[in-house]
Design a protein around this motif. Structure first.
Motif, PDB file in Angstrom:
ATOM      1  N   VAL A 147      30.233  34.900  33.617  1.00 33.04           N
ATOM      2  CA  VAL A 147      31.097  33.858  33.048  1.00 33.04           C
ATOM      3  C   VAL A 147      32.226  34.484  32.238  1.00 33.04           C
ATOM      4  O   VAL A 147      33.407  34.102  32.365  1.00 33.04           O
ATOM      5  CB  VAL A 147      30.267  32.900  32.154  1.00 33.04           C
ATOM      6  N   GLU A 148      31.887  35.471  31.397  1.00 31.67           N
ATOM      7  CA  GLU A 148      32.905  36.130  30.569  1.00 31.67           C
ATOM      8  C   GLU A 148      33.900  36.904  31.434  1.00 31.67           C
ATOM      9  O   GLU A 148      35.111  36.853  31.215  1.00 31.67           O
ATOM     10  CB  GLU A 148      32.232  37.076  29.570  1.00 31.67           C
ATOM     11  N   THR A 149      33.368  37.599  32.447  1.00 27.19           N
ATOM     12  CA  THR A 149      34.250  38.359  33.342  1.00 27.19           C
ATOM     13  C   THR A 149      35.165  37.425  34.120  1.00 27.19           C
ATOM     14  O   THR A 149      36.369  37.674  34.259  1.00 27.19           O
ATOM     15  CB  THR A 149      33.416  39.206  34.321  1.00 27.19           C
ATOM     16  N   ARG A 150      34.594  36.320  34.619  1.00 30.47           N
ATOM     17  CA  ARG A 150      35.380  35.369  35.413  1.00 30.47           C
ATOM     18  C   ARG A 150      36.504  34.755  34.568  1.00 30.47           C
ATOM     19  O   ARG A 150      37.628  34.563  35.059  1.00 30.47           O
ATOM     20  CB  ARG A 150      34.465  34.285  35.971  1.00 30.47           C
ATOM     21  N   ALA A 151      36.218  34.481  33.301  1.00 35.50           N
ATOM     22  CA  ALA A 151      37.234  33.907  32.414  1.00 35.50           C
ATOM     23  C   ALA A 151      38.388  34.887  32.205  1.00 35.50           C
ATOM     24  O   ALA A 151      39.567  34.510  32.238  1.00 35.50           O
ATOM     25  CB  ALA A 151      36.613  33.527  31.077  1.00 35.50           C
ATOM     26  N   ALA A 152      38.047  36.168  32.007  1.00 30.41           N
ATOM     27  CA  ALA A 152      39.083  37.181  31.799  1.00 30.41           C
ATOM     28  C   ALA A 152      39.906  37.389  33.069  1.00 30.41           C
ATOM     29  O   ALA A 152      41.139  37.531  33.009  1.00 30.41           O
ATOM     30  CB  ALA A 152      38.436  38.498  31.359  1.00 30.41           C
ATOM     31  N   VAL A 153      39.234  37.389  34.224  1.00 29.56           N
ATOM     32  CA  VAL A 153      39.933  37.579  35.503  1.00 29.56           C
ATOM     33  C   VAL A 153      40.873  36.410  35.778  1.00 29.56           C
ATOM     34  O   VAL A 153      42.006  36.596  36.235  1.00 29.56           O
ATOM     35  CB  VAL A 153      38.916  37.753  36.657  1.00 29.56           C
TER      36      VAL A 153
END
Length: 267
Positions: A147-153
């Motif tokens: 979730v955190e990675t997807r938000a940053a991407v």
């Protein structure tokens, strides 16, 4: 173990050919026999790849794999196949890498690993300990959720598409590092680019004709860059504290052959 889908497929083909030629009645433990063949074929390939990479043009990055979305939800599995992790494994010697993968990813016993790599169980224990410490010192300090990675991407994608400089500055870490792998085949930056100002200056020059779309690559949220409908580049990311710490751009066409189909990964 190899960081290359094409080389992995070659190893499996070679293993299959050997398997077809054996008398199954003479094999006491088929699983152990196959593990040994695959491992030794991979070790031979790793040593050859090491010599080839000495003359590689620019940074070398692992071959990206388009993976199914569910892989990202398994943090441990996703971490083991992430581009960042494969880059850490590149710093191990061939035997250390094989031992680490067989022990830490596949949870094989030391005796079975010893048979596969041609070492004693005691030596394998020492190699595993050394490899584990080496990887621990270099891998990301903490697991980052999908979730955190997807938000940053997604924030990075929007900022890049719109050319919004402030958004890029907000999503990139101050000491962000960008690596571009063109393999001497296509245009690419031959040295790592470090620092938010230098990386931002490069990213804001992406043409408007480039289509950027989200994808799951090596178990992590990533981006595909398409030109004329064809995949031109794959961008993998490493996220820390909600900001992008590493950008891994694969442009070498030889490494993009497997990006057109999803690879299902399981424990």
């Amino acid at each position: 173990m190899l960081g290359s889908a094409a080389d992995a497929e070659d190893v499996l083909q070679e293993t299959w050919l050997r398997w077809k030629g054996v008398e199954l009645a003479e094999i006491r433990d088929r699983r152990a026999y196959l593990v040994r063949i695959v491992t030794r074929q991979a070790l031979t390939r790793l040593r050859a790849l090491g010599r080839r990479r000495e003359s590689y043009v620019g940074p070398w990055l692992p071959e990206p794999l388009l993976t199914t979305p569910d892989v990202a939800e398994d943090v441990e599995l996703a971490d083991s196949v992430s581009i960042a992790m494969l880059l850490v494994l590149e710093t191990l010697g061939p035997t250390e890498r094989a031992v680490f993968v067989l022990r830490e990813v596949f949870d094989l016993g030391y005796d079975e690993i010893a048979e596969a790599v041609g070492k004693t169980a005691a030596a394998v224990r020492q190699i595993a300990h050394r490899a584990r410490a080496h990887v621990a010192a270099r891998r990301p300090r903490e697991a980052v959720s999908a979730v955190e990675t997807r938000a940053a991407v997604e924030a990075f994608r929007r900022a890049t598409e719109t050319g919004d400089l402030q958004r890029l500055l907000d999503v990139l870490a101050p000491d962000v590092v960008l690596l571009t792998d063109g393999g001497g085949v296509v245009r690419a930056v031959l040295e790592p680019i470090t620092g938010v100002d230098a990386v931002t200056a490069l990213l804001t020059r992406i043409p408007d004709t480039v289509v950027i779309e989200p994808a799951e690559v090596n178990g992590r949220p990533a981006l595909l860059l398409r030109v004329g409908g064809e995949v031109d580049s794959v961008i993998g990311v490493q996220v820390r504290d909600g900001r992008i710490q590493g950008l891994y751009v694969v442009r070498n066409p030889e490494k993009l052959s497997a990006i057109g189909r999803e690879t299902t990964l399981r424990r």
